[in-house]
Design a protein around this motif. Structure first.
Motif, short mmCIF file in Angstrom:
data_model
loop_
_atom_site.label_atom_id
_atom_site.label_comp_id
_atom_site.label_asym_id
_atom_site.label_seq_id
_atom_site.Cartn_x
_atom_site.Cartn_y
_atom_site.Cartn_z
N TRP A 1 0.82 -1.22 0.00
CA TRP A 1 0.00 0.00 0.00
C TRP A 1 0.85 1.26 0.00
N LEU A 2 2.01 1.20 0.66
CA LEU A 2 2.86 2.39 0.75
C LEU A 2 3.53 2.74 -0.58
N MET A 3 3.63 1.74 -1.46
CA MET A 3 4.40 1.91 -2.70
C MET A 3 3.94 3.09 -3.55
N ASP A 4 2.66 3.40 -3.50
CA ASP A 4 2.14 4.43 -4.41
C ASP A 4 1.79 5.73 -3.70
N THR A 5 2.45 5.99 -2.59
CA THR A 5 2.18 7.23 -1.86
C THR A 5 3.06 8.38 -2.33
N GLY A 6 4.07 8.07 -3.15
CA GLY A 6 5.02 9.10 -3.56
C GLY A 6 6.27 9.08 -2.70
N MET A 7 6.26 8.29 -1.62
CA MET A 7 7.45 8.18 -0.78
C MET A 7 8.47 7.24 -1.43
N LEU A 8 9.75 7.40 -1.04
CA LEU A 8 10.73 6.39 -1.37
C LEU A 8 10.54 5.25 -0.36
N ILE A 9 10.70 4.02 -0.82
CA ILE A 9 10.51 2.88 0.07
C ILE A 9 11.73 1.97 0.01
N PHE A 10 12.39 1.79 1.16
CA PHE A 10 13.49 0.83 1.28
C PHE A 10 13.00 -0.36 2.12
N HIS A 11 13.58 -1.53 1.87
CA HIS A 11 13.16 -2.72 2.61
C HIS A 11 14.41 -3.42 3.16
N ALA A 12 14.55 -3.40 4.49
CA ALA A 12 15.75 -3.95 5.13
C ALA A 12 15.59 -5.44 5.42
N GLU A 13 16.70 -6.18 5.24
CA GLU A 13 16.67 -7.63 5.47
C GLU A 13 16.95 -7.98 6.94
N ASN A 14 17.77 -7.15 7.59
CA ASN A 14 18.21 -7.51 8.95
C ASN A 14 18.53 -6.23 9.73
N PRO A 15 18.81 -6.36 11.02
CA PRO A 15 19.08 -5.16 11.84
C PRO A 15 20.21 -4.29 11.27
N GLN A 16 21.24 -4.91 10.70
CA GLN A 16 22.34 -4.13 10.12
C GLN A 16 21.84 -3.22 9.01
N GLU A 17 21.04 -3.80 8.12
CA GLU A 17 20.52 -2.99 7.00
C GLU A 17 19.55 -1.92 7.49
N PHE A 18 18.79 -2.26 8.53
CA PHE A 18 17.85 -1.30 9.11
C PHE A 18 18.64 -0.07 9.60
N PHE A 19 19.72 -0.32 10.30
CA PHE A 19 20.60 0.75 10.80
C PHE A 19 21.14 1.59 9.64
N ASP A 20 21.74 0.91 8.68
CA ASP A 20 22.37 1.63 7.57
C ASP A 20 21.34 2.39 6.73
N MET A 21 20.22 1.74 6.43
CA MET A 21 19.23 2.36 5.54
C MET A 21 18.61 3.61 6.17
N LEU A 22 18.43 3.60 7.50
CA LEU A 22 17.85 4.79 8.14
C LEU A 22 18.78 5.99 7.97
N LEU A 23 20.08 5.77 8.17
CA LEU A 23 21.03 6.88 7.99
C LEU A 23 21.09 7.30 6.52
N GLN A 24 21.14 6.30 5.62
CA GLN A 24 21.15 6.62 4.19
C GLN A 24 19.89 7.38 3.81
N ALA A 25 18.76 7.00 4.43
CA ALA A 25 17.48 7.63 4.11
C ALA A 25 17.50 9.13 4.38
N TYR A 26 18.06 9.53 5.51
CA TYR A 26 18.11 10.96 5.81
C TYR A 26 18.94 11.71 4.76
N VAL A 27 20.08 11.12 4.41
CA VAL A 27 20.96 11.80 3.47
C VAL A 27 20.28 11.94 2.10
#
Lengths: 381, 217, 274
Positions: free
Chosen positions: A141-167
């Motif tokens: 459902w979120l895919m078509d809101t106009g937001m960028l959507i990342f999907h993390a596989e594990n806690p490491q990616e969750f950490f990295d993607m959140l920081l990358q997301a801000y940048v």
């Protein structure tokens, strides 16, 4: 406030020394928020997200954030971060399944207002009947809101993607919100090794003067925003204003590709791309698929894996190219609708795509289930 | 060696904490580990499970361990009243797998279950973990430690040294997050001991006694 | 911020912008009595003839103690058609979320401008405030946010064609209340008072001086003490089907003027001579 050093984003994401910690996904979220130099966090409890925003509250108490509170409900929380972002603050919030739906009206609104909000979605099933277990139908459902959507596989990616997301979100030519999704429990409550950057180094503060829309602080002309209320006047100009604005939001998402390439490396991760049977998966389904592919290869089946990390903007070109040669494509997913299979099918010869296995309602997807599907395919191709 | 461990018990018995300590100790030993608690709404005495995967290779799989080679049963009602997520309680147990059950006496199983476990060549250990906890550590809240001790006694899965470090870390000053209700129980446990060090020592004693009882058996 | 024009750019700026800079209300402490002598921040509206709501907004804007540092948060409704023409930063987000948006906005501005007052003023209709947005309105009061909430009470949903709202009076027949409204008007004045507002007032545009005094008091108290609420009665000629020329008389006849202030607010108002 805690004394900390502002560092260059590229250094923080790519070069900063990393310390190994044994963390659950929700702890990794707070560690990322700590390093993201967030101004305001707004929380609202829902399983399996709650611990993440408890911890953001704790780091606020320690002086890592400037403001934090529990909102009245998810719509109130998402509205408050919108207000804060319009006022020029860097914000963070998080929710899960039913909370995502409760707040849903805000997501296109964030994108339309070009707000660089980062929100974590700890995906869970939605009612009815009541469930709190992992299931990522909300990404569909979120895919078509106009937001960028990342999907993390594990806690490491969750950490990295959140920081990358801000940048990425705050790039002036992007400046739209990013939803960083992870499967509830399988990531949020799963403890594994996470390598984190030093906690006294943080991203530079958000600079609202780089926003493509005026910050609502009465510090910037033009004072008079719009002469006519284009929303309500039914004429060609008003229709066109709305139409072109929607296109501009999508164009901003397209322009994010170069920044994604720079900061995430790639939207996909590929093992054995020339395989006869290619699996495409995102989130924890990719983890299970990786194990299944390894076992299939041991059994002499030519299988490969494409892990999709970025759902929006979807890696169209890469997926089109990768799906040309394999004889069959298998898309295992943790939801009933098969949103990833839908995306893949619309970009290739759909007769080659086999959507499944799908596990939903909270159960685990054992690699054995995927392996048996691979074996079924190997028999018929 | 690869371990896929399922811990089944009732909420409040410390399956989630035991899983976290075990995974943490394995990481300290230089291994890879993934720990996941799987609970519904957090309620004491409700069926609760947690899972630990430990390997010298990288571990990817998430979610419940469907095909464990170790099953640890923290409460007899997991077996006698079906208070677990799988039916029967040993569902999915791999060939030559290990069963560790918290009970002083053998639980009488149905003929079908006995036969099925025999076909899998399962090794079954009974350990009076709650009794050891009460006798050695002075509280049943240390049942999970005694269960970990039994596991180490049967498998040498982690070193005592790393286990002690993991326990000290878990109950030390640093706030630990597994779930909100686990945090509340932590506070109860900490109130039972004057000092954190005493808590760690008592817990380690429960671990050693249980480990020895398995080694000796 | 008080805008200035870079020398040499006077002739390329739109005339209205130039007039706002040269003859607007920013930083001049102008009052309602001065209307007609300066360039107003709102000059025209696309609403119906005889609209008491648009008159109220004109008076509110002219009453702002510090328009150059005020941000207005609106919501969906008749006000959202008019708001974009305001020469003050204003936000429309969703229907009903105005007080939650204002909460986040005010907190961000406190962080970014710790030495300056940035007034966040919510101007929303009765549907947005008392129906769809009631939980967010009340929770911003519970949290003691430093924002002013102004309800434009036209006793119904006017922008959607005249439906009953919880602020409609009992017995009134409107769309969605075909047999007449079955329960009395929601007592928002009392709700605001009991929910933590330090200053609560009810007034109408038929008493412009009073309205000005109350809006100023509400904003000044919100800066220093906590949430404030002003309820402005502004009946809808179109949906209540009276002649536009009767608007002011109707407003005057039915207006209720009330004021509550906490002891802190009273002390502050006296000290400021407001």
């Amino acid at each position: 406030m805690k004394e900390r050093k502002v560092v260059d984003p590229e250094y923080l994401l790519k070069e900063a020394p990393r310390e190994k910690k044994f963390l659950i996904g929700n702890e990794a979220v707070a560690e990322a928020v700590k390093r993201a130099n967030v101004d305001i966090g707004v929380s609202y409890p829902i399983t399996p997200q709650s611990e993440a925003m408890h911890l953001v509250g704790d780091i606020y108490a320690e002086g890592y954030l400037k403001d934090y509170y529990r909102a009245e409900h998810e719509l109130g929380a998402m509205a408050a971060v919108a207000g804060a972002a319009m006022g020029g603050a860097r914000t963070f919030t998080a929710t899960s399944g039913p909370g995502t739906l409760r707040a849903f009206e805000m997501f296109p609104c964030w994108a339309g207002a070009r707000l660089p909000i980062v929100c974590a979605f700890m995906c869970r099933g939605v009612n009815s009947p009541l469930t709190i277990q992992p299931d990522n139908i909300e990404i569909g459902w979120l895919m078509d809101t106009g937001m960028l959507i990342f999907h993390a596989e594990n806690p490491q990616e969750f950490f990295d993607m959140l920081l990358q997301a801000y940048v990425i979100a705050e790039q002036p030519d992007v400046h739209i919100p990013v939803g960083v999704c992870a499967d509830g429990f399988f990531v949020t409550h799963t403890r594994e090794i996470v390598e984190v950057t030093p906690e006294d180094e943080m991203l530079p503060p958000y600079d609202p003067s780089k926003s493509p829309c005026p910050t609502m602080d009465m510090e910037t002309p033009p004072i008079r925003q719009i002469r006519d209320p284009f929303v309500m006047k039914s004429n060609y100009i008003s229709y066109n204003a709305h139409a072109s604005w929607q296109q501009e939001v999508r164009a901003a998402a397209e322009r994010s590709r170069k920044h994604i390439a720079k900061y995430l490396g790639s939207s996909i991760e590929v093992t054995n791309p020339d395989a006869e049977i290619l699996l495409m998966a995102s989130g924890t389904a990719a983890a299970q698929a990786r194990v299944a592919v390894e076992r299939a290869q041991k059994d002499g089946i030519d299988a490969g894996l494409v892990k999709v990390k970025v759902i929006r903007p979807f890696p169209d070109k890469e997926i089109r190219e990768l799906t040309e040669n394999p004889k069959a494509i298998l898309v295992p997913e943790h939801n009933i609708v098969g949103w990833l299979a839908r995306e893949v099918m619309s970009r290739t010869d759909y007769t080659k795509v086999c959507g499944g296995p799908r596990v939903f309602g909270g159960m685990t997807m054992p690699p054995e289930v995927i392996l048996s599907e691979i074996k079924n395919l190997a028999r018929v191709i | 060696m690869r371990f896929d461990i399922r811990m089944s018990g009732l909420g409040g018995q410390g399956m989630v904490t035991a899983a976290n300590i075990l995974g943490s100790a394995a990481v300290k030993d230089g291994k890879h580990s993934i720990v996941i608690p799987f609970f519904g709404a957090e309620k004491r005495l409700a069926p609760t499970e947690s899972y630990v995967r430990i390997s010298s290779e990288e571990v990817y799989e998430k979610g419940e361990v469907t095909y464990p080679n170790v099953i640890m049963v923290f409460h007899e009602e997991v077996i006698t009243k079906g208070k677990c997520y799988t039916m029967p309680f040993y569902e999915g147990l791999q060939q030559d797998g290990l069963l560790i059950i918290n009970d002083s006496d053998e639980i009488s199983l149905s003929e079908r279950n006995t036969q099925s476990l025999k076909e899998r060549n399962a090794r079954i250990f009974y350990v009076p973990a709650s009794q050891i906890a009460l006798d050695v550590a002075g509280t049943e809240l240390a049942t999970n430690m005694a269960m970990l001790g039994a596991l180490v006694g049967a498998t040498d899965i982690v070193t005592f040294d790393s286990l002690e470090k993991a326990i000290a870390e878990r109950f030390g000053e640093r706030k630990f997050v597994a779930s909100a209700t686990t945090a509340a129980l932590d506070d109860v446990l900490k109130r039972k001991y004057a000092r954190a060090q005493e808590l760690v020592e008592k817990n380690m004693e429960a671990v050693r006694v249980a480990a020895k009882s398995i080694k000796d058996s | 911020m008080i805008p200035k024009i870079s020398p040499g750019f006077e002739d390329v700026l739109p005339v209205e912008y130039r007039e706002l800079v040269q003859d607007g209300s920013y930083g001049r402490n102008l009052r309602i009595k001065d209307l007609g002598t300066f360039k107003e921040s709102i000059e025209e509206h696309p609403l119906c003839a005889g609209c008491a709501l648009s008159l109220s907004i004109r008076l509110i804007v002219a009453s702002l103690p510090c328009p150059e540092d005020t941000i207005v948060v609106g919501t969906t409704g008749c006000n959202s058609i008019l708001m974009p023409q305001l020469a003050i930063h204003n936000i429309h987000s969703l229907f009903g979320n105005q007080n939650a948006v204002a909460s986040g906005l005010k907190r961000a501005l406190k962080i970014r401008y710790p030495d300056k007052h940035k007034d966040v003023v919510v101007v929303a209709g009765d549907g947005g405030t008392a129906d769809i947005g009631l939980s967010m309105t009340m929770h911003s009061w519970f949290r003691r946010e430093n924002i002013t909430t102004i309800m434009l009470d036209n006793e119904g949903y006017s922008n959607t064609g005249g439906q009953e709202s919880s602020m409609t009076r009992e017995g009134v027949v409107l769309y969605m209340a075909p047999l007449g409204k079955k329960y009395p008007k929601t007592r928002m004045f009392e709700i605001a008072r009991e929910s933590g507002c330090a200053y609560v007032a009810a007034v109408s545009p038929a008493s412009p001086r009073r309205l000005e005094k109350m809006v100023r008091r509400a904003i000044l108290v919100a800066r220093a003490i906590g949430p404030t609420y002003v309820q402005i009665y502004c009946p809808c000629a179109t949906n209540y089907k009276f002649s536009p020329s009767e608007t002011l008389k109707r407003t005057k006849d039915d207006e209720q003027i009330r004021e509550y202030m906490s002891s802190d607010a009273k002390e502050l108002i006296e000290r400021l001579g407001e």
